[in-house]
Design a protein around this motif. Structure first.
Motif, mmCIF file in Angstrom:
data_model
loop_
_atom_site.group_PDB
_atom_site.id
_atom_site.type_symbol
_atom_site.label_atom_id
_atom_site.label_comp_id
_atom_site.label_asym_id
_atom_site.label_seq_id
_atom_site.Cartn_x
_atom_site.Cartn_y
_atom_site.Cartn_z
ATOM 1 N N UNK A 82 -15.244 -5.040 6.186
ATOM 2 C CA UNK A 82 -16.441 -4.738 5.407
ATOM 3 C C UNK A 82 -16.809 -5.976 4.590
ATOM 4 N N UNK A 83 -18.021 -6.488 4.767
ATOM 5 C CA UNK A 83 -18.448 -7.720 4.100
ATOM 6 C C UNK A 83 -19.921 -7.608 3.747
ATOM 7 N N UNK B 269 -21.373 5.029 2.027
ATOM 8 C CA UNK B 269 -21.149 4.651 3.426
ATOM 9 C C UNK B 269 -21.757 3.279 3.705
ATOM 10 N N UNK B 270 -21.321 2.296 2.944
ATOM 11 C CA UNK B 270 -21.899 0.948 3.005
ATOM 12 C C UNK B 270 -21.767 0.338 4.394
ATOM 13 N N UNK B 271 -22.668 -0.606 4.668
ATOM 14 C CA UNK B 271 -22.686 -1.266 5.969
ATOM 15 C C UNK B 271 -22.223 -2.708 5.889
ATOM 16 N N UNK B 272 -23.171 -3.623 5.684
ATOM 17 C CA UNK B 272 -22.831 -5.036 5.630
ATOM 18 C C UNK B 272 -23.032 -5.738 6.957
ATOM 19 N N UNK B 273 -22.520 -6.956 7.040
ATOM 20 C CA UNK B 273 -22.864 -7.819 8.170
ATOM 21 C C UNK B 273 -22.030 -7.555 9.417
ATOM 22 N N UNK B 274 -20.900 -6.863 9.291
ATOM 23 C CA UNK B 274 -20.002 -6.705 10.435
ATOM 24 C C UNK B 274 -20.044 -5.324 11.080
ATOM 25 N N UNK B 275 -21.058 -4.536 10.745
ATOM 26 C CA UNK B 275 -21.169 -3.187 11.315
ATOM 27 C C UNK B 275 -21.234 -3.230 12.834
ATOM 28 N N UNK C 110 -19.686 -4.848 14.985
ATOM 29 C CA UNK C 110 -18.379 -4.867 15.644
ATOM 30 C C UNK C 110 -17.411 -3.817 15.105
ATOM 31 N N UNK C 111 -17.457 -3.549 13.802
ATOM 32 C CA UNK C 111 -16.415 -2.735 13.190
ATOM 33 C C UNK C 111 -16.897 -1.394 12.636
ATOM 34 N N UNK C 112 -18.198 -1.219 12.510
ATOM 35 C CA UNK C 112 -18.711 0.049 12.017
ATOM 36 C C UNK C 112 -18.957 0.058 10.515
ATOM 37 N N UNK C 113 -19.521 1.172 10.032
ATOM 38 C CA UNK C 113 -19.796 1.360 8.606
ATOM 39 C C UNK C 113 -18.517 1.719 7.853
ATOM 40 N N UNK C 114 -18.641 1.873 6.538
ATOM 41 C CA UNK C 114 -17.477 2.203 5.708
ATOM 42 C C UNK C 114 -16.769 3.456 6.197
ATOM 43 N N UNK D 206 -34.856 5.516 10.260
ATOM 44 C CA UNK D 206 -34.379 6.074 9.003
ATOM 45 C C UNK D 206 -34.848 5.206 7.841
ATOM 46 N N UNK D 207 -35.252 5.848 6.750
ATOM 47 C CA UNK D 207 -35.697 5.121 5.564
ATOM 48 C C UNK D 207 -34.510 4.664 4.720
ATOM 49 N N UNK D 208 -33.294 5.097 5.081
ATOM 50 C CA UNK D 208 -32.090 4.663 4.366
ATOM 51 C C UNK D 208 -31.012 4.337 5.380
ATOM 52 N N UNK D 209 -30.707 3.047 5.512
ATOM 53 C CA UNK D 209 -29.729 2.626 6.504
ATOM 54 C C UNK D 209 -28.343 2.461 5.902
ATOM 55 N N UNK D 210 -28.239 1.730 4.775
ATOM 56 C CA UNK D 210 -26.920 1.453 4.210
ATOM 57 C C UNK D 210 -26.876 1.521 2.684
#
Length: 464
Positions: free
Chosen positions: A128-129, A145-151, A153-157, A415-419
């Protein structure tokens, strides 16, 4: 005004658990919301959290959980009451490291950067980054359920969490810190609490998934003709394997870096209108620089890229990522009229960017900075004043402009809310565009688990 229950609360907790009510806890990063609090408490463990929740439940006092305060949708602020604001800042222990299992057990107040460091010390990766990793805390990141730059490959929180410990609205402690990959023993309470933004309970600890560290990594910034070409380049990159992040960057974002005097610049003589940042992580025998060189050559031959830079050192990798990660600070300095955290089916991204931009500019003279995690369809599509004007000049138009974006997203089944979550900012949008059956189920769950409505009322769902 001091609430009449404050002395009773003080008697319930150790002296060190009380904090002074101040701006550090009441303001949010964009200045859109300002909260209030009758008391700020900093419990040391789940048992003290339980004491606070039982106290609040007995008196019907709202509780607002507060992690690192980095949320962007008002979930950590409650402006119209004097709740107990509960910060997890004292709950920062790394409880256990299980390298052979690829598991790290941490308390909710652990800062993300510290979790990443603990994983690295065990020769593992916690992937998670995001830009706020120096202040964001694990409990808040899981609650949104934060996302970030590596979703990509690795998925959300949610995908990075095996188990949680949490205090429920009754004050009971859910002891679900299990390290299992498979557990089909009934309803997924962990999955329900993750992403609930503190409205169903307070996460106090988590069992997090770790991964092997890539043996070698590579980063490149490539200039593309537009979003459609960027998607084609993404497909080519994924076919080669090892893609951890694939970020779309608009020229407006790069120009903001210079306009706001931030000390980072794109590595091109002229600012491109569109570029992508690609990050690879490869195993033994992989050569990320060669792979990126091959990708660039093949894409150049078919017109998908026109220029590019491949990092030749770790410092150059850092410098390229600094360009992307500094754009939010530039946005903040310019001052957005409307900020949007949206997600779309990948194939709908180019059409949305073109169609929404045309429609907005028919309504208003503005600048648009579109950037984000193209690999998973998550865009930060933000609207800014033209030079010589400020966001205050658009105050009467902001709601109309936001509605246009929401309509264009909904028209493409996005979706209006992604992360970032729903918070308080997007409750009305959820009511307008949310599936009625889902909303009814959410309300039933909220009423069942939190019948007194004390857990972060007004976030995600309207207070009754």
């Amino acid at each position: 005004m001091t609430p009449d229950w404050l002395d009773d609360l003080r008697a319930t907790l150790p002296d060190e658990a009380l904090r002074e009510v101040g701006d550090a806890y009441l303001a949010e990063p964009r200045g859109t919301w300002r909260g209030s609090a009758g008391a700020v408490v900093a419990p040391r463990n789940a048992e003290e959290v339980s004491q606070v929740v039982r106290f609040a439940a007995a008196r019907g006092i709202p509780i607002v959980p507060w992690g690192g305060g980095t949320g962007l949708v008002g979930g950590q602020t409650m402006p119209d009451a004097a709740p107990i604001l509960l910060t997890t800042e004292r709950m920062r222990a790394i409880r256990a490291v299980h390298p052979a299992e690829n598991v790290l057990i941490v308390e909710a107040g652990c800062i993300l950067a510290d979790v990443q460091s603990a994983a690295a010390q065990a020769d593992r990766l916690f992937p998670l980054a995001l830009a706020s990793e120096g202040t964001a805390r694990i409990g808040g990141l899981l609650s949104t359920n934060a996302g970030g730059v590596n979703v990509l490959r690795y998925g959300n929180a949610r995908d990075l969490c095996l188990g949680i410990e949490a205090v429920m609205p009754s004050g009971e402690v859910f002891r679900g810190l299990r390290r299992l990959r498979k557990d089909n023993t009934g309803y997924d309470l962990k999955g329900l609490l993750i992403g609930a933004e503190g409205t169903l309970g307070i996460i106090t600890a988590a069992a997090l998934r770790l991964f092997p560290r890539p043996v070698s990594s590579g980063t490149s910034m490539m200039v593309v003709p537009g979003p459609e070409a960027a998607l084609d380049l993404l497909s080519m990159a994924q076919a080669s394997g090892g893609v951890s992040a694939f970020e779309l960057i608009s020229g407006q974002g790069l120009r903001f870096l210079a306009e706001t005097d931030l000390p980072v610049r794109p590595p091109f003589d002229e600012v491109p209108e569109w570029s992508v940042l690609i990050d690879l992580g490869l195993g033994p025998g992989g050569d990320p620089q060669k792979q990126l060189e091959t990708l660039f050559a093949e894409a150049f031959d078919i017109g998908l890229v026109s220029d590019g830079v491949i990092a030749q050192s770790e410092q150059q990798r850092h410098d390229l990522w600094a360009v992307r990660e500094t754009i939010p600070e530039a946005n903040k300095r310019v001052g957005a009229i409307v900020s949007n955290d949206i997600s779309l089916p990948l194939s709908a991204v180019p059409d949305f960017i073109e169609g929404c931009t045309i429609r907005l500019r028919r309504e208003e003279d503005l600048r648009i900075n579109c950037f984000g995690h193209l690999g998973d369809g998550n865009l930060h599509y933000n609207l800014f004043p033209v030079e010589g004007r400020t966001k205050a000049d658009y105050a009467g138009r902001a709601a109309i402009l936001r509605e246009i974006v929401d309509e264009e997203v909904a028209a493409r089944e996005g979706s209006f809310s992604a992360e970032h979550g729903v918070g308080r900012l997007k409750v009305g949008v959820l009511e307008r565009y949310g599936d009625p059956t889902k909303l009814a189920a959410m309300r039933a769950i909220k009423d069942a688990l939190d019948p007194k409505g004390i857990m972060n009322p007004g976030a995600v769902l309207r207070s009754r």
